[in-house]
Design an enzyme around this catalytic site. Structure first.
Site, PDB file in Angstrom:
ATOM      1  N   ASP A 138       0.848  -1.206   0.000  1.00  0.00           N
ATOM      2  CA  ASP A 138       0.000   0.000   0.000  1.00  0.00           C
ATOM      3  C   ASP A 138       0.884   1.257   0.000  1.00  0.00           C
ATOM      4  O   ASP A 138       0.833   2.070   0.916  1.00  0.00           O
ATOM      5  CB  ASP A 138      -0.955   0.016   1.203  1.00  0.00           C
ATOM      6  CG  ASP A 138      -0.226   0.055   2.548  1.00  0.00           C
ATOM      7  OD1 ASP A 138      -0.807   0.597   3.524  1.00  0.00           O
ATOM      8  OD2 ASP A 138       0.924  -0.422   2.632  1.00  0.00           O
ATOM      9  N   ASP A 168       6.671   1.223   1.971  1.00  0.00           N
ATOM     10  CA  ASP A 168       6.414   0.279   0.875  1.00  0.00           C
ATOM     11  C   ASP A 168       7.275   0.650  -0.335  1.00  0.00           C
ATOM     12  O   ASP A 168       7.846  -0.215  -1.000  1.00  0.00           O
ATOM     13  CB  ASP A 168       4.951   0.328   0.446  1.00  0.00           C
ATOM     14  CG  ASP A 168       3.971   0.072   1.564  1.00  0.00           C
ATOM     15  OD1 ASP A 168       3.736   1.001   2.358  1.00  0.00           O
ATOM     16  OD2 ASP A 168       3.458  -1.053   1.655  1.00  0.00           O
ATOM     17  N   ASN A 225      -2.393   2.939   3.356  1.00  0.00           N
ATOM     18  CA  ASN A 225      -1.857   4.251   3.756  1.00  0.00           C
ATOM     19  C   ASN A 225      -2.620   5.387   3.087  1.00  0.00           C
ATOM     20  O   ASN A 225      -2.867   6.436   3.672  1.00  0.00           O
ATOM     21  CB  ASN A 225      -0.374   4.334   3.372  1.00  0.00           C
ATOM     22  CG  ASN A 225       0.489   3.449   4.246  1.00  0.00           C
ATOM     23  OD1 ASN A 225       0.314   3.405   5.467  1.00  0.00           O
ATOM     24  ND2 ASN A 225       1.388   2.706   3.629  1.00  0.00           N
ATOM     25  N   THR A 239       2.818  -6.112   2.681  1.00  0.00           N
ATOM     26  CA  THR A 239       3.256  -5.002   3.539  1.00  0.00           C
ATOM     27  C   THR A 239       2.162  -3.960   3.720  1.00  0.00           C
ATOM     28  O   THR A 239       2.434  -2.801   4.046  1.00  0.00           O
ATOM     29  CB  THR A 239       4.516  -4.323   2.959  1.00  0.00           C
ATOM     30  OG1 THR A 239       4.181  -3.765   1.670  1.00  0.00           O
ATOM     31  CG2 THR A 239       5.673  -5.289   2.833  1.00  0.00           C
ATOM     32  N   GLU A 246      -1.388  -2.622  15.426  1.00  0.00           N
ATOM     33  CA  GLU A 246      -0.484  -2.101  14.386  1.00  0.00           C
ATOM     34  C   GLU A 246      -1.346  -1.777  13.153  1.00  0.00           C
ATOM     35  O   GLU A 246      -2.329  -2.467  12.850  1.00  0.00           O
ATOM     36  CB  GLU A 246       0.567  -3.181  14.070  1.00  0.00           C
ATOM     37  CG  GLU A 246       1.529  -2.845  12.946  1.00  0.00           C
ATOM     38  CD  GLU A 246       0.923  -3.112  11.583  1.00  0.00           C
ATOM     39  OE1 GLU A 246       0.173  -4.088  11.436  1.00  0.00           O
ATOM     40  OE2 GLU A 246       1.156  -2.305  10.665  1.00  0.00           O
ATOM     41  N   PHE A 247      -0.973  -0.797  12.350  1.00  0.00           N
ATOM     42  CA  PHE A 247      -1.835  -0.262  11.303  1.00  0.00           C
ATOM     43  C   PHE A 247      -2.335  -1.318  10.316  1.00  0.00           C
ATOM     44  O   PHE A 247      -3.525  -1.350  10.006  1.00  0.00           O
ATOM     45  CB  PHE A 247      -1.112   0.856  10.530  1.00  0.00           C
ATOM     46  CG  PHE A 247      -1.935   1.378   9.372  1.00  0.00           C
ATOM     47  CD1 PHE A 247      -1.711   0.895   8.091  1.00  0.00           C
ATOM     48  CD2 PHE A 247      -2.953   2.303   9.574  1.00  0.00           C
ATOM     49  CE1 PHE A 247      -2.484   1.361   7.021  1.00  0.00           C
ATOM     50  CE2 PHE A 247      -3.730   2.752   8.508  1.00  0.00           C
ATOM     51  CZ  PHE A 247      -3.505   2.285   7.236  1.00  0.00           C
ATOM     52  N   ASN A 248      -1.461  -2.156   9.767  1.00  0.00           N
ATOM     53  CA  ASN A 248      -1.888  -3.084   8.709  1.00  0.00           C
ATOM     54  C   ASN A 248      -2.967  -4.048   9.191  1.00  0.00           C
ATOM     55  O   ASN A 248      -3.849  -4.434   8.428  1.00  0.00           O
ATOM     56  CB  ASN A 248      -0.696  -3.859   8.157  1.00  0.00           C
ATOM     57  CG  ASN A 248       0.200  -3.007   7.284  1.00  0.00           C
ATOM     58  OD1 ASN A 248      -0.245  -2.006   6.720  1.00  0.00           O
ATOM     59  ND2 ASN A 248       1.470  -3.370   7.202  1.00  0.00           N
ATOM     60  N   HIS A 262       9.518   0.062   8.252  1.00  0.00           N
ATOM     61  CA  HIS A 262       8.830  -1.194   8.569  1.00  0.00           C
ATOM     62  C   HIS A 262       8.854  -2.192   7.410  1.00  0.00           C
ATOM     63  O   HIS A 262       9.282  -3.321   7.559  1.00  0.00           O
ATOM     64  CB  HIS A 262       7.362  -0.913   8.903  1.00  0.00           C
ATOM     65  CG  HIS A 262       7.137   0.068  10.015  1.00  0.00           C
ATOM     66  ND1 HIS A 262       7.283  -0.249  11.349  1.00  0.00           N
ATOM     67  CD2 HIS A 262       6.732   1.365   9.971  1.00  0.00           C
ATOM     68  CE1 HIS A 262       6.972   0.809  12.092  1.00  0.00           C
ATOM     69  NE2 HIS A 262       6.651   1.796  11.283  1.00  0.00           N
ATOM     70  N   ASP A 263       8.362  -1.785   6.254  1.00  0.00           N
ATOM     71  CA  ASP A 263       8.120  -2.722   5.150  1.00  0.00           C
ATOM     72  C   ASP A 263       9.407  -3.255   4.541  1.00  0.00           C
ATOM     73  O   ASP A 263       9.431  -4.382   4.024  1.00  0.00           O
ATOM     74  CB  ASP A 263       7.281  -2.051   4.062  1.00  0.00           C
ATOM     75  CG  ASP A 263       5.892  -1.699   4.554  1.00  0.00           C
ATOM     76  OD1 ASP A 263       5.276  -0.793   3.984  1.00  0.00           O
ATOM     77  OD2 ASP A 263       5.446  -2.332   5.535  1.00  0.00           O
TER      78      ASP A 263
HETATM   79  O1  RIB Z   1       2.473  -0.131  10.832  1.00  0.00           O
HETATM   80  C1  RIB Z   1       3.338   0.055   9.743  1.00  0.00           C
HETATM   81  C2  RIB Z   1       2.700  -0.405   8.480  1.00  0.00           C
HETATM   82  O2  RIB Z   1       1.548   0.381   8.216  1.00  0.00           O
HETATM   83  C3  RIB Z   1       3.603  -0.215   7.249  1.00  0.00           C
HETATM   84  O3  RIB Z   1       3.293  -1.204   6.312  1.00  0.00           O
HETATM   85  C4  RIB Z   1       3.209   1.129   6.728  1.00  0.00           C
HETATM   86  O4  RIB Z   1       3.428   1.256   5.319  1.00  0.00           O
HETATM   87  C5  RIB Z   1       1.736   1.129   7.014  1.00  0.00           C
HETATM   88  O5  RIB Z   1       1.101   0.441   5.944  1.00  0.00           O
HETATM   89 CA    CA Z   2       2.746  -0.610   4.041  1.00  0.00          CA
END
Ligand code: RIB
Ligand code: CA
Length: 324
Positions: A10, A15, A39, A124, A164-166, A251-252
């Site tokens: 995303d 990413d 995102n 990711t 966590e966001f994903n 992160h990714d």
């Molecule tokens: O929490 C981090 C994740 O959320 C990463 O993949 C970032 O790109 C967002 O998508």
């Molecule tokens: Ca991501």
């Protein structure tokens, strides 16, 4: 001998850096990029994937768009972390091609079915595409060589204390994915928050010509600026609300590095279940490391940070040499 991967993502600043690493590493054959809303919206994640792939010399890699919204919930983005465009302050030439026709789910299924045991699926972003691909073809869980996500956390979250966001963006999809019968290699915040682009790292990136000047540094500059919250500040619980200030975590990139440098991460078997109903804990990856459990995940619990950045910067340097 290279590893063939499909990257479901995303883009998104980190990413984008993951795409650059995948394109630049000689041990990775990037067979396809699929996009999902996360995102930013699907139109932008797809445009960003096309633009970044072209910019890093991977214009031949097929990009296929996927789901524009989570399975059940409304789409929730992280523009205040990644910027309105999704690439922070990076402005890349517009891509000279469109995304492939068709849907990401069908691309993933057909590519993996045609090469059973040979393709590593890396996700990711939110897991919406992966969940629907599994629903459409449950044998996907057996056909992949490996399945890696950047997502989740055995400890604290970054969108809320718990999530966590994903995972938070589509917890129902994550539930399907962790329950599919495969072993999810989970590269979560436990290790990715230690993969930060420090000033020394960013200084090295400044030596990478247009790769550093036009992509890496402007993207990270925006990402590193916690004060660049959405106008009016962040609403509690918004994505990135708990991302600590300071050097930006990539992160990714960790998920893709783990494909070619497995020794950089240490894994612990765990049973991971996803909370979907908690008022305070929705999106939490409830991680049980007790030996009595039947594991459905290998959770990354340690990272060799020095080794990580050696691998990443070496790869970016080689990629940059071909772009000058
Ligand atoms: O929490 C981090 C994740 O959320 C990463 O993949 C970032 O790109 C967002 O998508
Ligand atoms: Ca991501």
């Amino acid at each position: 001998m290279s590893t063939t991967i499909i990257l479901d993502c995303d883009p998104g600043i980190d990413d984008a850096l993951a795409i650059a690493f995948a394109a630049g590493h000689p041990g990775i054959d990037l067979a396809g990029i699929t996009t999902v809303a996360g995102n930013v919206g699907l139109d932008k994640t797809t445009a960003n994937a096309l633009a970044v792939a072209s910019f890093v010399g991977a214009a031949n890699v097929p990009v296929t768009a996927g789901c524009a919204a989570p399975l059940l919930r409304p789409a929730r983005h992280a523009r205040h972390v990644h910027g309105e465009s999704g690439l922070g302050a990076a402005v890349l030439p517009p891509p000279r091609r469109a995304a492939r026709d068709g849907h990401a789910i069908d691309f993933i299924i057909s590519a993996v079915a045609a090469a059973p045991g040979q393709i590593t699926l890396v996700a990711t972003g939110p897991l919406t595409n992966i969940a629907l691909a599994l629903r459409r073809e449950p044998r996907l869980a057996r056909w992949v060589r490996d399945f890696v996500i950047m997502g989740g956390s055995a400890g604290r979250g970054n969108v809320s204390h718990a999530a966590e966001f994903n995972i938070w963006a589509d917890p129902e999809a994550a539930c399907v994915v962790f329950g599919a019968g495969w072993t999810v290699r989970m590269i979560g915040l436990d290790v990715t928050l230690r993969a930060r682009a420090t000033a020394a790292v960013r200084s090295r990136m400044g030596e990478f010509g247009v790769l550093g000047a036009d992509l890496l540094l402007p993207a990270l500059a925006r990402y590193a600026d916690p004060s660049s919250a959405a106008p009016g500040g962040r609403s509690p619980g918004s994505p990135g609300d708990r991302e600590p200030a300071g050097d930006p975590p990539v992160h990714d990139v960790c998920a893709v590095v783990s494909v070619v440098s497995p020794g950089i991460f240490t894994y612990t078997p765990a049973s991971v279940q996803v909370e979907t109903t908690g008022r305070l804990t929705s999106g939490m990856t409830v991680t049980d490391f007790s030996p009595a459990i039947i594991p459905n995940a290998a959770v990354a619990t340690d990272i060799d940070v020095t080794g990580f950045w050696d691998e990443v910067l070496r790869t970016y340097a080689a990629l940059a040499a071909g772009l000058r």
